[in-house]
Design a protein around this motif. Sequence first.
Motif, PDB file in Angstrom:
ATOM      1  N   GLY A  23       0.792  -1.229   0.000  1.00 55.85           N
ATOM      2  CA  GLY A  23       0.000   0.000   0.000  1.00 55.85           C
ATOM      3  C   GLY A  23       0.819   1.272   0.000  1.00 55.85           C
ATOM      4  O   GLY A  23       0.249   2.370  -0.089  1.00 55.85           O
ATOM      5  N   TYR A  24       2.133   1.176   0.123  1.00 59.25           N
ATOM      6  CA  TYR A  24       3.003   2.361   0.067  1.00 59.25           C
ATOM      7  C   TYR A  24       4.321   1.905  -0.545  1.00 59.25           C
ATOM      8  O   TYR A  24       5.106   1.218   0.104  1.00 59.25           O
ATOM      9  CB  TYR A  24       3.228   2.935   1.454  1.00 59.25           C
ATOM     10  N   VAL A  25       4.573   2.293  -1.790  1.00 55.83           N
ATOM     11  CA  VAL A  25       5.737   1.830  -2.542  1.00 55.83           C
ATOM     12  C   VAL A  25       6.594   3.026  -2.930  1.00 55.83           C
ATOM     13  O   VAL A  25       6.085   4.030  -3.449  1.00 55.83           O
ATOM     14  CB  VAL A  25       5.317   1.046  -3.802  1.00 55.83           C
ATOM     15  N   HIS A  26       7.894   2.916  -2.665  1.00 55.51           N
ATOM     16  CA  HIS A  26       8.891   3.858  -3.182  1.00 55.51           C
ATOM     17  C   HIS A  26       9.480   3.251  -4.454  1.00 55.51           C
ATOM     18  O   HIS A  26       9.858   2.073  -4.460  1.00 55.51           O
ATOM     19  CB  HIS A  26       9.998   4.093  -2.173  1.00 55.51           C
ATOM     20  N   MET A  27       9.579   4.044  -5.506  1.00 56.49           N
ATOM     21  CA  MET A  27      10.081   3.522  -6.777  1.00 56.49           C
ATOM     22  C   MET A  27      11.187   4.419  -7.307  1.00 56.49           C
ATOM     23  O   MET A  27      11.115   5.645  -7.206  1.00 56.49           O
ATOM     24  CB  MET A  27       8.939   3.436  -7.798  1.00 56.49           C
ATOM     25  N   ASP A  28      12.206   3.785  -7.869  1.00 57.07           N
ATOM     26  CA  ASP A  28      13.315   4.533  -8.456  1.00 57.07           C
ATOM     27  C   ASP A  28      13.913   3.698  -9.580  1.00 57.07           C
ATOM     28  O   ASP A  28      13.803   2.465  -9.580  1.00 57.07           O
ATOM     29  CB  ASP A  28      14.382   4.845  -7.408  1.00 57.07           C
ATOM     30  N   ALA A  29      14.545   4.343 -10.527  1.00 57.26           N
ATOM     31  CA  ALA A  29      15.189   3.669 -11.659  1.00 57.26           C
ATOM     32  C   ALA A  29      16.646   4.090 -11.716  1.00 57.26           C
ATOM     33  O   ALA A  29      16.969   5.259 -11.503  1.00 57.26           O
ATOM     34  CB  ALA A  29      14.488   4.026 -12.965  1.00 57.26           C
ATOM     35  N   THR A  30      17.523   3.128 -11.989  1.00 57.70           N
ATOM     36  CA  THR A  30      18.940   3.431 -12.088  1.00 57.70           C
ATOM     37  C   THR A  30      19.502   2.799 -13.359  1.00 57.70           C
ATOM     38  O   THR A  30      19.208   1.644 -13.671  1.00 57.70           O
ATOM     39  CB  THR A  30      19.704   2.920 -10.851  1.00 57.70           C
ATOM     40  N   PRO A  31      20.278   3.556 -14.131  1.00 57.27           N
ATOM     41  CA  PRO A  31      20.854   2.996 -15.360  1.00 57.27           C
ATOM     42  C   PRO A  31      22.064   2.121 -15.072  1.00 57.27           C
ATOM     43  O   PRO A  31      22.858   2.386 -14.160  1.00 57.27           O
ATOM     44  CB  PRO A  31      21.254   4.247 -16.147  1.00 57.27           C
ATOM     45  N   VAL A  32      22.206   1.045 -15.850  1.00 56.00           N
ATOM     46  CA  VAL A  32      23.350   0.134 -15.754  1.00 56.00           C
ATOM     47  C   VAL A  32      23.795  -0.200 -17.179  1.00 56.00           C
ATOM     48  O   VAL A  32      22.951  -0.488 -18.041  1.00 56.00           O
ATOM     49  CB  VAL A  32      22.986  -1.157 -15.000  1.00 56.00           C
ATOM     50  N   ASP A  33      25.095  -0.143 -17.424  1.00 55.07           N
ATOM     51  CA  ASP A  33      25.617  -0.463 -18.754  1.00 55.07           C
ATOM     52  C   ASP A  33      25.399  -1.941 -19.071  1.00 55.07           C
ATOM     53  O   ASP A  33      25.543  -2.807 -18.208  1.00 55.07           O
ATOM     54  CB  ASP A  33      27.103  -0.127 -18.838  1.00 55.07           C
ATOM     55  N   LEU A  34      25.079  -2.204 -20.325  1.00 60.50           N
ATOM     56  CA  LEU A  34      24.798  -3.560 -20.796  1.00 60.50           C
ATOM     57  C   LEU A  34      25.570  -3.806 -22.080  1.00 60.50           C
ATOM     58  O   LEU A  34      25.555  -2.971 -23.003  1.00 60.50           O
ATOM     59  CB  LEU A  34      23.294  -3.725 -21.038  1.00 60.50           C
TER      60      LEU A  34
END
Length: 508
Positions: free
Chosen positions: A231-242
């Motif tokens: 019911g309470y979500v923190h969301m974040d995105a992080t780039p990673v080399d592929l």
Amino acid sequence: MSSSAPSSDLLQSKVTALEAEIALLRKQVEDLRRQLWGRKSERSSAVQAGAAQSELFADPSVAPAVEPVAAPKQARGKTHAPMGPKPLDPSLPRETVKLADPELKDLICPVTKRPMQVGFVETLEVLRRRPAVWYVQRLERNVWVSAAKMAPVYSEWPCDVLPRSRVHVSVVAYIAAQHFCEHQPYYRLEKHLERLGVNLPRASQVSLMKQLDERVKPLVDALQAEVLASGYVHMDATPVDLCDPDRPGQTRESTLWAYRANQGAVWFQFQLSKSATHPNKVLVDAKYQGLLQTDGAPGFDKLGIEGLVTHLGCWAHCRRYFFKAEQAGDKNAASYMALINRLFRIDRLASHFNLSEEHRSRFRLKHSHPLFKELVAKAREDTLKTPPKSGLGEALHYMLARCESLERCITVPRARLDNNPAENAVRPLKLGAKNWLQIGHPDSGSRLANLFTLVENCRQEGIDPEAYLIDIIARLLDHPMKRIGQMLPRQWKLARSSVASRAAVPQN
């Protein structure tokens, strides 16, 4: 004329003393401000010993009366920590080694010519390590055959062994912990094991991690369900080399999405891009309902099913824009920094006094909400006279464009001011990427996300990932899927603590 000279000298000396006193007071105020609002690494040695607790929470916007500064007094009965090395951890196992006595001839007193007596026993505790022992375990089983050429009968291999790979689960857990917790690349592990006489190429290590990923997939799915049901979500995105398979020798950018419950687990998902369609699909498929806190990136305010998701902004990201503007020399950003710092200070006060959710909400509405309105009014006025491409102009645009989601951080009772829980979960991954540089293949991305999910949850719970993996790998195949939650790190820790407490109770 001669009588005026001493009076002017006296006045000059008083002015000098007052200037020195003012400089000292300014330094103390600056130290207190840094303790309240500065970076965590800067919040040390700021308050002198014996300072009253109320001074820590004094509002710097109100100038206190200037009083002579007295030398700090040490509290009565308060003793300093003893000098020298700290005692070793009492939870570590102990073994006692009694040293041999000196030779008999050295135990004769040269004065009385009589044998000496033991006066006391002196002890010295030293921290010691036994190197890891790598060995080959030979398993034998009888294979029963029949003259009728029926299928042979034999016992199953132990569940803590991977027969095709010819390794024990302890090896799998060690590699996983070293790679995903200690951030050791596979090639470094290979060279380290070679020095110990163990031949385990990086290709074999990757194969073992692939088998581990397949076995722990139910645990990762359970963690995902737990996060999305919170019911309470923190969301974040992080780039990673592929590594790009279409362009050998070249890399492209991929993304790891972090979903963290406000008071609970964290789950990572690998995707090839930072498009908002990926988290939107996750939230829509799960029919997520509740609070969603993000950093305000474009498209994040439309995630999930409309009407079910309440979007929250992040004042830490907002403050970062004004901080950069102030660092660039824009003095007008200092007033915004002061107001945002007061918002965080009010929340720290509520946490310090452990206010209930209802009282915390009232406290915010009384003190934080007027500050927010002052910030918005000031920003709308200053944006008309600030170049949009300047640092302050970008900060004002960021805040005004996300005004509604930032206001909800104050008006929603459960909401936090920042999205730091998600960023704290991502930080170890970014540190690891500095060692292993990039993901080797797109197929490895989901494996990285799944295994790092388990390791990060172990880190949050303060348990050893290697010990956890050794236990669950051996038991997971026979464990009922309907009770898979019992194998998650938090429940595993609670079960271990319960067993240890029962074992510590003396039996009558």
